[in-house]
Write a protein that holds these residues in place. Structure first.
Motif, PDB file in Angstrom:
ATOM      1  N   LEU A   1      11.378 -14.666  -2.004  1.00  0.00           N
ATOM      2  CA  LEU A   1      11.368 -13.455  -2.821  1.00  0.00           C
ATOM      3  C   LEU A   1      10.026 -13.248  -3.512  1.00  0.00           C
ATOM      4  CD1 LEU A   1      14.930 -13.491  -4.413  1.00  0.00           C
ATOM      5  CD2 LEU A   1      14.021 -11.880  -2.730  1.00  0.00           C
ATOM      6  N   VAL A   2       9.455 -14.329  -4.029  1.00  0.00           N
ATOM      7  CA  VAL A   2       8.152 -14.232  -4.689  1.00  0.00           C
ATOM      8  C   VAL A   2       7.096 -13.761  -3.696  1.00  0.00           C
ATOM      9  CG1 VAL A   2       6.299 -15.591  -5.739  1.00  0.00           C
ATOM     10  CG2 VAL A   2       8.651 -15.870  -6.514  1.00  0.00           C
ATOM     11  N   LEU A   3       7.094 -14.313  -2.499  1.00  0.00           N
ATOM     12  CA  LEU A   3       6.114 -13.909  -1.495  1.00  0.00           C
ATOM     13  C   LEU A   3       6.313 -12.461  -1.064  1.00  0.00           C
ATOM     14  CD1 LEU A   3       5.946 -17.126   0.697  1.00  0.00           C
ATOM     15  CD2 LEU A   3       4.192 -16.236  -0.840  1.00  0.00           C
ATOM     16  N   LEU A   4       7.546 -12.025  -0.902  1.00  0.00           N
ATOM     17  CA  LEU A   4       7.803 -10.627  -0.540  1.00  0.00           C
ATOM     18  C   LEU A   4       7.327  -9.675  -1.623  1.00  0.00           C
ATOM     19  CD1 LEU A   4      11.320 -10.833   1.117  1.00  0.00           C
ATOM     20  CD2 LEU A   4       9.182 -10.144   2.214  1.00  0.00           C
ATOM     21  N   VAL A   5       7.615  -9.998  -2.865  1.00  0.00           N
ATOM     22  CA  VAL A   5       7.164  -9.153  -3.971  1.00  0.00           C
ATOM     23  C   VAL A   5       5.636  -9.126  -4.020  1.00  0.00           C
ATOM     24  CG1 VAL A   5       7.098  -8.969  -6.491  1.00  0.00           C
ATOM     25  CG2 VAL A   5       9.257  -9.392  -5.329  1.00  0.00           C
ATOM     26  N   ALA A   6       5.006 -10.265  -3.822  1.00  0.00           N
ATOM     27  CA  ALA A   6       3.541 -10.316  -3.829  1.00  0.00           C
ATOM     28  C   ALA A   6       2.962  -9.457  -2.706  1.00  0.00           C
ATOM     29  CB  ALA A   6       3.060 -11.760  -3.693  1.00  0.00           C
ATOM     30  N   LEU A   7       3.548  -9.501  -1.527  1.00  0.00           N
ATOM     31  CA  LEU A   7       3.059  -8.682  -0.416  1.00  0.00           C
ATOM     32  C   LEU A   7       3.207  -7.187  -0.710  1.00  0.00           C
ATOM     33  CD1 LEU A   7       4.336 -10.627   2.714  1.00  0.00           C
ATOM     34  CD2 LEU A   7       1.965 -10.187   2.084  1.00  0.00           C
ATOM     35  N   VAL A   8       4.316  -6.802  -1.291  1.00  0.00           N
ATOM     36  CA  VAL A   8       4.517  -5.391  -1.625  1.00  0.00           C
ATOM     37  C   VAL A   8       3.501  -4.943  -2.669  1.00  0.00           C
ATOM     38  CG1 VAL A   8       6.121  -3.768  -2.709  1.00  0.00           C
ATOM     39  CG2 VAL A   8       6.938  -5.347  -0.957  1.00  0.00           C
ATOM     40  N   VAL A   9       3.315  -5.753  -3.709  1.00  0.00           N
ATOM     41  CA  VAL A   9       2.369  -5.398  -4.767  1.00  0.00           C
ATOM     42  C   VAL A   9       0.950  -5.317  -4.212  1.00  0.00           C
ATOM     43  CG1 VAL A   9       1.301  -6.247  -6.908  1.00  0.00           C
ATOM     44  CG2 VAL A   9       3.778  -6.262  -6.647  1.00  0.00           C
ATOM     45  N   LEU A  10       0.556  -6.277  -3.404  1.00  0.00           N
ATOM     46  CA  LEU A  10      -0.792  -6.252  -2.831  1.00  0.00           C
ATOM     47  C   LEU A  10      -0.986  -5.071  -1.897  1.00  0.00           C
ATOM     48  CD1 LEU A  10      -1.394 -10.050  -2.139  1.00  0.00           C
ATOM     49  CD2 LEU A  10      -2.513  -8.613  -3.845  1.00  0.00           C
ATOM     50  N   THR A  11       0.037  -4.708  -1.145  1.00  0.00           N
ATOM     51  CA  THR A  11      -0.061  -3.570  -0.241  1.00  0.00           C
ATOM     52  C   THR A  11      -0.231  -2.273  -1.024  1.00  0.00           C
ATOM     53  OG1 THR A  11       1.282  -4.693   1.409  1.00  0.00           O
ATOM     54  CG2 THR A  11       1.126  -2.307   1.588  1.00  0.00           C
ATOM     55  N   ILE A  12       0.546  -2.101  -2.077  1.00  0.00           N
ATOM     56  CA  ILE A  12       0.419  -0.899  -2.913  1.00  0.00           C
ATOM     57  C   ILE A  12      -0.944  -0.855  -3.578  1.00  0.00           C
ATOM     58  CG2 ILE A  12       1.298   0.208  -5.017  1.00  0.00           C
ATOM     59  CD1 ILE A  12       4.097  -0.771  -4.133  1.00  0.00           C
ATOM     60  N   TRP A  13      -1.392  -1.972  -4.112  1.00  0.00           N
ATOM     61  CA  TRP A  13      -2.699  -2.052  -4.775  1.00  0.00           C
ATOM     62  C   TRP A  13      -3.820  -1.710  -3.803  1.00  0.00           C
ATOM     63  CZ3 TRP A  13      -6.681  -5.792  -4.075  1.00  0.00           C
ATOM     64  CH2 TRP A  13      -7.712  -5.703  -5.009  1.00  0.00           C
ATOM     65  N   ARG A  14      -3.760  -2.264  -2.605  1.00  0.00           N
ATOM     66  CA  ARG A  14      -4.788  -2.001  -1.595  1.00  0.00           C
ATOM     67  C   ARG A  14      -4.759  -0.537  -1.154  1.00  0.00           C
ATOM     68  NH1 ARG A  14      -9.545  -2.526   0.598  1.00  0.00           N
ATOM     69  NH2 ARG A  14      -9.551  -2.628   2.861  1.00  0.00           N
ATOM     70  N   GLY A  15      -3.584   0.033  -0.993  1.00  0.00           N
ATOM     71  CA  GLY A  15      -3.464   1.433  -0.606  1.00  0.00           C
ATOM     72  C   GLY A  15      -4.075   2.359  -1.633  1.00  0.00           C
ATOM     73  N   ARG A  16      -3.831   2.084  -2.899  1.00  0.00           N
ATOM     74  CA  ARG A  16      -4.420   2.907  -3.962  1.00  0.00           C
ATOM     75  C   ARG A  16      -5.936   2.787  -3.979  1.00  0.00           C
ATOM     76  NH1 ARG A  16      -0.137   1.850  -8.909  1.00  0.00           N
ATOM     77  NH2 ARG A  16       1.549   3.064  -7.977  1.00  0.00           N
ATOM     78  N   LYS A  17      -6.427   1.579  -3.762  1.00  0.00           N
ATOM     79  CA  LYS A  17      -7.876   1.359  -3.743  1.00  0.00           C
ATOM     80  C   LYS A  17      -8.513   2.124  -2.589  1.00  0.00           C
ATOM     81  CE  LYS A  17     -11.306  -2.296  -3.280  1.00  0.00           C
ATOM     82  NZ  LYS A  17     -11.534  -3.681  -2.945  1.00  0.00           N
ATOM     83  N   VAL A  18      -7.922   2.043  -1.415  1.00  0.00           N
ATOM     84  CA  VAL A  18      -8.458   2.737  -0.246  1.00  0.00           C
ATOM     85  C   VAL A  18      -8.405   4.244  -0.458  1.00  0.00           C
ATOM     86  CG1 VAL A  18      -8.046   3.200   2.205  1.00  0.00           C
ATOM     87  CG2 VAL A  18      -8.013   0.861   1.359  1.00  0.00           C
ATOM     88  N   ARG A  19      -7.311   4.742  -1.035  1.00  0.00           N
ATOM     89  CA  ARG A  19      -7.194   6.174  -1.298  1.00  0.00           C
ATOM     90  C   ARG A  19      -8.301   6.655  -2.234  1.00  0.00           C
ATOM     91  NH1 ARG A  19      -1.732   7.211  -3.003  1.00  0.00           N
ATOM     92  NH2 ARG A  19      -1.298   7.309  -0.788  1.00  0.00           N
ATOM     93  N   ARG A  20      -8.591   5.881  -3.296  1.00  0.00           N
ATOM     94  CA  ARG A  20      -9.677   6.254  -4.213  1.00  0.00           C
ATOM     95  C   ARG A  20     -11.010   6.272  -3.494  1.00  0.00           C
ATOM     96  NH1 ARG A  20      -7.066   2.663  -7.754  1.00  0.00           N
ATOM     97  NH2 ARG A  20      -8.597   1.077  -7.226  1.00  0.00           N
TER      98      ARG A  20
END
Length: 51
Positions: A19-38
């Motif tokens: 569960l911790v790894l899944l949550v970390a992957l989701v958070v990192l994916t969202i963070w990276r997507g926002r960075k790329v969008r900016r």
């Protein structure tokens, strides 16, 4: 919850780690997507200014 016997600690810790790894992957994916969008918006703004 089923009786896990002597393996309860191992199984539950594996579930927790998963569960911790899944949550970390989701958070990192969202963070990276926002960075790329900016970055893409900044690039588009520069291109529009330069014609």
């Amino acid at each position: 919850m089923p009786d896990l016997g002597k393996y309860a600690d191992t199984v539950l810790s594996a579930y927790a780690a998963s569960l911790v790894l899944l949550v970390a992957l989701v958070v990192l994916t969202i963070w990276r997507g926002r960075k790329v969008r900016r970055e893409m918006e900044a690039l588009e703004t520069r291109v529009k200014r330069n014609g």
